[in-house]
Design a protein around this motif. Sequence first.
Motif, short mmCIF file in Angstrom:
data_model
loop_
_atom_site.label_atom_id
_atom_site.label_comp_id
_atom_site.label_asym_id
_atom_site.label_seq_id
_atom_site.Cartn_x
_atom_site.Cartn_y
_atom_site.Cartn_z
N GLN A 54 0.70 -0.93 -0.03
CA GLN A 54 -0.05 -0.07 0.17
C GLN A 54 0.85 1.22 0.11
OE1 GLN A 54 -2.51 -0.39 3.50
NE2 GLN A 54 -0.58 -0.67 4.69
N VAL A 55 0.65 2.12 -1.14
CA VAL A 55 1.47 3.38 -1.19
C VAL A 55 0.55 4.43 -0.89
CG1 VAL A 55 2.95 4.66 -2.82
CG2 VAL A 55 2.87 2.16 -2.83
N ILE A 56 0.81 5.38 0.00
CA ILE A 56 0.05 6.28 0.58
C ILE A 56 0.91 7.68 0.83
CG2 ILE A 56 -1.43 7.14 2.41
CD1 ILE A 56 -2.01 4.16 2.99
N GLY A 57 0.52 8.80 0.37
CA GLY A 57 1.21 10.17 0.41
C GLY A 57 0.74 11.10 -0.51
N PRO A 58 1.48 12.03 -0.82
CA PRO A 58 0.92 13.03 -1.53
C PRO A 58 0.76 12.63 -2.95
CG PRO A 58 3.15 13.61 -0.45
CD PRO A 58 2.75 12.37 -0.21
N ARG A 59 -0.31 13.26 -3.67
CA ARG A 59 -0.78 12.76 -4.85
C ARG A 59 0.35 12.79 -6.04
NH1 ARG A 59 -6.30 15.19 -6.34
NH2 ARG A 59 -6.80 14.55 -4.34
#
Length: 292
Positions: free
Chosen positions: A104-109
């Motif tokens: 799962q990669v989560i962060g600034p678009r």
Amino acid sequence: MALHPGIGSPVLDRLVPRDVPEVLSFLEDDPVLNVYLIALVLRDALARPHDSWWGVRRDGRLSALWFVGGHSGAVLPAGDDDVAHRMIAKAVAASGEPRQERIQVIGPRDALAALRAHFPGDQAVLRLEREQIYLQLDRSPGAAGTLAPELRTARREDYAFLYQAGADLRTEELLEDPREIDPVAYARRVEEECRDGWTWLWRDARGVCFRAGISALTPEAVQISGVYVPPALRGEGIATLGLGELCARLLQRSRRVCLFCNAINRPALALYERLGFHAIAPWASAFYVRAK
């Protein structure tokens, strides 16, 4: 403060415990957006086995970094240097990290847009992606103890509800049931929620009607996740009162409350706006499974 990404030639490094002061200085440029990463650094000092930290420096100063969770499969980028994110993406993909079946990669678009050409590579298949909005609350929506005084931390006797509610929430938000994906790990997480002091519940005569969790807490910001009301009780203002009460209490411990929400979830966004949250950044998440 991080340098402008156009300055200096980027140099990639794998970060180690001696880099903690530099990493914290970089992340604390934005203590709200980076609260989860700051909490990880403060907890583990870049030294937790199986996890890794990667950074790119320009003229000797960090311009982007990644946390890669070896067990969790979480990949969390920070910084606005797209060239640096592409460099880290290539390096992490070549290293084989993370090795979990699910990533799962989560962060600034913008960071996710920059890295996806190289990471996680053809060994993984995109299962789901979400455009999200990162929101912040600066002022209490009411006096603590007056909105939902029954709100309390979860206890052992709440296990059955948390088990069901967590599965329902994940199925609704991420289109998968954790009881089917990894039932042992999921049951263990629910047990932890019953004793960690970071999971909050509101019960009334109908049973448990609201839950939410704390993902990270620092003096500058506290991040909320897993806000949930059973479908049969929605539309009654329970979430407004329950979340308002939780925010009022948390703002006694931290300067700001933050969370991120799916951009298409209009009811949730309306709830947060009613409580006084405002958008501060475009966010995104991408969920991958290992190719067979």
